[in-house]
Enzyme design. Sequence first.
Site, mmCIF file in Angstrom:
data_model
loop_
_atom_site.group_PDB
_atom_site.id
_atom_site.type_symbol
_atom_site.label_atom_id
_atom_site.label_comp_id
_atom_site.label_asym_id
_atom_site.label_seq_id
_atom_site.Cartn_x
_atom_site.Cartn_y
_atom_site.Cartn_z
ATOM 1 N N GLY A 99 -5.325 13.464 -74.631
ATOM 2 C CA GLY A 99 -6.066 14.730 -74.728
ATOM 3 C C GLY A 99 -5.221 15.868 -74.199
ATOM 4 N N ASN A 100 -5.854 16.993 -73.925
ATOM 5 C CA ASN A 100 -5.136 18.126 -73.332
ATOM 6 C C ASN A 100 -6.106 18.934 -72.478
ATOM 7 O OD1 ASN A 100 -6.382 20.263 -75.059
ATOM 8 N ND2 ASN A 100 -5.370 19.084 -76.679
#
Length: 401
Positions: free
Chosen positions: A207-208
Site C-alpha cells: 500500500g502507500n
Amino acid sequence: MTGKHIILGVSGGIAAYKIATLVRLLIKAGTEVQVVMTPNAKEFITPLTLSTLSRKPVISEFFTRNTGEWHSHVDLGLWADVMVVAPATASTIGKMAHGIADNMLITTYLSAKCPVFVAPAMDLDMMAHPSTTANIALLRSYGCHIIEPATGELASHLVGKGRMEEPENIVKALQDFFATRADLAGKKVLITAGPTHEKIDPVRFIGNYSSGKMGYALAQEAADRGAQVTLVSGPVALSIKHPNVNVVNVESATEMLNACTEHFADSDIAIMCAAVADYAPEECAESKIKREKSKAPTLKLKKNPDIAATLGKNKKRGQILAGFALETDNEIVNATDKIRRKNLDFIVLNSLRDPGAGFRTDTNKITILDAIGKVYPYPLKPKSGVANDIINYIVNIRRIK
Ligand code: CTP
C-alpha cells in the site's frame, strides 16, 4: 445572500464578543438571522445585544419559561439555508461530533438539513489536542465546512492557532459558498481517492501513505456545488455523507479500474486523485505466508493497469480528465509528461519538497499545469480550500470549452 435564512449558533467562548459584528454584517448582506445561544455564551455577550441586531428574539432554551412556548429545533433546522456555529468552542465541537444534544444549539444542529459552517475558537493547546483535531475531522466527515481559526494573539495572551476567523471573513466564506453553490448542477463527476491495497496474502498487502483527504475534499466540494459525484475510494479511514455523493469502495487497482470504467462514459468530469499502486504481487497466497527459517521470500510483482491512461484513451469531446502528480524532483517535467502519457486536460502537482503538501496532511500546496504548458501556482491551504481552487479551475475551463 439576500433573503437567505441563517441560523447562527453561538457557544461560550471569549470570541462571542465578535458575534455582534457578525450579526450586523449578515443583516447588512440582506440575510435573516436566527441566533441560537448556549447557556455559557450568554455569559460572554447578552442575548439583548444579539436579538436587537438580528431583529429576532434569541433562542437559548428549549422553552420560554413565562409563556410556556416550546422552540422547535426541527422547524428551525428546516427553515435554514445554512447554519453557522461561531465561535465553536472545544466543548460544542465535541458535542456536535458525538451527538450530545443537551442544549438548543446542538439539537438544532442535529436537526439541520442545510450545510453547516463551523468557526472554531479556543486556546492553542485545546486546539492542538488530539481530541479536538479528531472531533473536527469527524465534523468534516459529516460534511461540515470548517472555517479554520487564524494564528495570532489569543485571549490568554499566548500566540498560536485558535483565534476565531474575523466576522468579515466568515461572511466572505458564506458569500463564496452561495455564489458557487449551483455551478456544477446537472454535472456528473467521477473522483478516485485514497491508496490501493494489493494483496500479498490474507493478512498483508502493498500500500502507500495516501489518506484520501484530498479526494474526499474534492467530492465534498463538487457535491456542494450541485454535481452528482461518484467517489471511487480505496481503503481509507474517512467517511462522507452527502446526498449527492455515491461512494464505491474498492481495494485494489484492478477493482478501482473496473469501477471507473463503469462510470466514466457517463461522467462530465473525472478527477484521478487516488495514489494507485503501480505494481501488485503476481499471486496472492491463499494462506498466510509463514516465516521461513532459512531465507527471506522474494515477491514477484506485475504491473497494475494505469487507470487515468485507460480513461484518457476513451475520453470523448467535452469530457474533462484531471490527474494528480506527487513528485519529489523534476516536478514540472515529470508532471507535464504525465499529462501527455495519460491524455489529461490538466494535472495537479504537489511536491514533497513543499512543507505541508502531500500525503496525510490537512493542507496542500498545488500547482496546476495544463496541456498547453500553462502553469498556475497556488498558496498553501487547507485541503478544503485546495478543493475549492481545483473545482473553480474546472468550472472556468468548462466555460471556455
Ligand atoms: N494513476 C492511475 N493509475 C495508475 C497510476 C496512476 O490512474 N496505475 C493516476 C493517479 O491517480 C494520478 C496520475 O495517474 O492522477 C499520476 O499518478 P503517479 O503515480 O504520479 O503516476 P505514474 O504514472 O504512476 O508515474 P510514476 O509512478 O512513475 O511517477
